[in-house]
Motif scaffolding. Sequence first.
Motif, PDB file in Angstrom:
ATOM      1  N   MET A   1      -0.816  -6.046   1.753  1.00 26.28           N
ATOM      2  CA  MET A   1      -0.314  -4.720   2.010  1.00 26.28           C
ATOM      3  C   MET A   1       0.147  -4.584   3.460  1.00 26.28           C
ATOM      4  O   MET A   1       1.089  -3.841   3.726  1.00 26.28           O
ATOM      5  CB  MET A   1      -1.387  -3.681   1.680  1.00 26.28           C
ATOM      6  N   VAL A   2      -0.512  -5.278   4.346  1.00 29.23           N
ATOM      7  CA  VAL A   2      -0.109  -5.227   5.746  1.00 29.23           C
ATOM      8  C   VAL A   2       1.336  -5.680   5.886  1.00 29.23           C
ATOM      9  O   VAL A   2       2.127  -5.069   6.607  1.00 29.23           O
ATOM     10  CB  VAL A   2      -1.039  -6.103   6.611  1.00 29.23           C
ATOM     11  N   HIS A   3       1.685  -6.733   5.176  1.00 28.65           N
ATOM     12  CA  HIS A   3       3.048  -7.250   5.250  1.00 28.65           C
ATOM     13  C   HIS A   3       4.060  -6.238   4.700  1.00 28.65           C
ATOM     14  O   HIS A   3       5.145  -6.064   5.263  1.00 28.65           O
ATOM     15  CB  HIS A   3       3.170  -8.575   4.503  1.00 28.65           C
ATOM     16  N   LEU A   4       3.688  -5.586   3.596  1.00 26.99           N
ATOM     17  CA  LEU A   4       4.589  -4.579   3.029  1.00 26.99           C
ATOM     18  C   LEU A   4       4.760  -3.397   3.978  1.00 26.99           C
ATOM     19  O   LEU A   4       5.878  -2.907   4.175  1.00 26.99           O
ATOM     20  CB  LEU A   4       4.070  -4.093   1.678  1.00 26.99           C
ATOM     21  N   HIS A   5       3.660  -2.931   4.559  1.00 28.01           N
ATOM     22  CA  HIS A   5       3.750  -1.818   5.500  1.00 28.01           C
ATOM     23  C   HIS A   5       4.614  -2.205   6.704  1.00 28.01           C
ATOM     24  O   HIS A   5       5.408  -1.399   7.190  1.00 28.01           O
ATOM     25  CB  HIS A   5       2.358  -1.359   5.947  1.00 28.01           C
TER      26      HIS A   5
ATOM     27  N   ILE B   1       8.328   5.214   1.548  1.00 28.20           N
ATOM     28  CA  ILE B   1       8.221   4.700   0.173  1.00 28.20           C
ATOM     29  C   ILE B   1       6.826   4.175  -0.154  1.00 28.20           C
ATOM     30  O   ILE B   1       6.490   4.031  -1.320  1.00 28.20           O
ATOM     31  CB  ILE B   1       9.285   3.613  -0.136  1.00 28.20           C
ATOM     32  N   LEU B   2       6.010   3.911   0.849  1.00 26.48           N
ATOM     33  CA  LEU B   2       4.632   3.472   0.625  1.00 26.48           C
ATOM     34  C   LEU B   2       3.671   4.507   1.189  1.00 26.48           C
ATOM     35  O   LEU B   2       3.844   4.969   2.311  1.00 26.48           O
ATOM     36  CB  LEU B   2       4.353   2.141   1.346  1.00 26.48           C
ATOM     37  N   PRO B   3       2.658   4.901   0.401  1.00 25.09           N
ATOM     38  CA  PRO B   3       1.670   5.826   0.954  1.00 25.09           C
ATOM     39  C   PRO B   3       0.848   5.124   2.041  1.00 25.09           C
ATOM     40  O   PRO B   3       0.619   3.912   1.994  1.00 25.09           O
ATOM     41  CB  PRO B   3       0.799   6.189  -0.245  1.00 25.09           C
ATOM     42  N   ALA B   4       0.422   5.878   3.024  1.00 27.40           N
ATOM     43  CA  ALA B   4      -0.377   5.311   4.116  1.00 27.40           C
ATOM     44  C   ALA B   4      -1.758   4.893   3.623  1.00 27.40           C
ATOM     45  O   ALA B   4      -2.373   3.983   4.169  1.00 27.40           O
ATOM     46  CB  ALA B   4      -0.509   6.325   5.246  1.00 27.40           C
TER      47      ALA B   4
ATOM     48  N   LEU C   1      -2.534   3.640  -4.259  1.00 27.39           N
ATOM     49  CA  LEU C   1      -1.879   2.580  -5.027  1.00 27.39           C
ATOM     50  C   LEU C   1      -2.862   1.868  -5.955  1.00 27.39           C
ATOM     51  O   LEU C   1      -2.536   0.876  -6.582  1.00 27.39           O
ATOM     52  CB  LEU C   1      -1.258   1.553  -4.074  1.00 27.39           C
ATOM     53  N   GLY C   2      -4.083   2.377  -6.006  1.00 28.55           N
ATOM     54  CA  GLY C   2      -5.100   1.762  -6.866  1.00 28.55           C
ATOM     55  C   GLY C   2      -5.829   0.603  -6.196  1.00 28.55           C
ATOM     56  O   GLY C   2      -6.524  -0.155  -6.858  1.00 28.55           O
ATOM     57  N   ILE C   3      -5.671   0.458  -4.891  1.00 27.98           N
ATOM     58  CA  ILE C   3      -6.344  -0.613  -4.153  1.00 27.98           C
ATOM     59  C   ILE C   3      -7.598  -0.031  -3.521  1.00 27.98           C
ATOM     60  O   ILE C   3      -7.518   0.865  -2.675  1.00 27.98           O
ATOM     61  CB  ILE C   3      -5.417  -1.214  -3.070  1.00 27.98           C
TER      62      ILE C   3
END
Length: 110
Positions: free
Chosen positions: A1-5, A16-19, A24-26
Motif C-alpha cells: 500500500m505504501v507503494h500505491l500511496h 482515488i485512495l482513502p488515507a 479498503l478492507g486491510i
Amino acid sequence: MVHLHWWVEKVGETGILPADNTKLGILERHYVINEIKTKKLGDRLDRITAPHVFMSLRLQPTFGLRQEGCIKFQPHYADHGDQISINGSWAKGGRNRMGSITTPAACGAG
C-alpha cells in the motif's frame, strides 16, 4: 500500500485512495512482542535415532541457537574448550559469535 500511496501522490491523484487502509478492507497490523516461540520436544527428542539430528536439536535450547545455525553447526570449528564459536554464515545477521560454555548441559553432561 505504501507503494500505491506514493504512486498516486506522484501522479497527482491522491483522492482515488482513502488515507485509511481499513476502508479498503486491510486490517491494522498487530505486533506481538515478548512471545516465546520455542517448542518443547519433551520425550519426543529421545525417539530421534539420527545422531546428528539429535545433537542439532539439543543445541538449540542449550546455546540459544536458531534452527539453521544448529543444522550448519560444525563441532570441529566451534569447539574451543570452554567456549563455542558460531560462524557468521550459521547465524542471523551474518556475524561471528563466541559463547561461553557455562552449564553442564552445554558441556555434554546434561
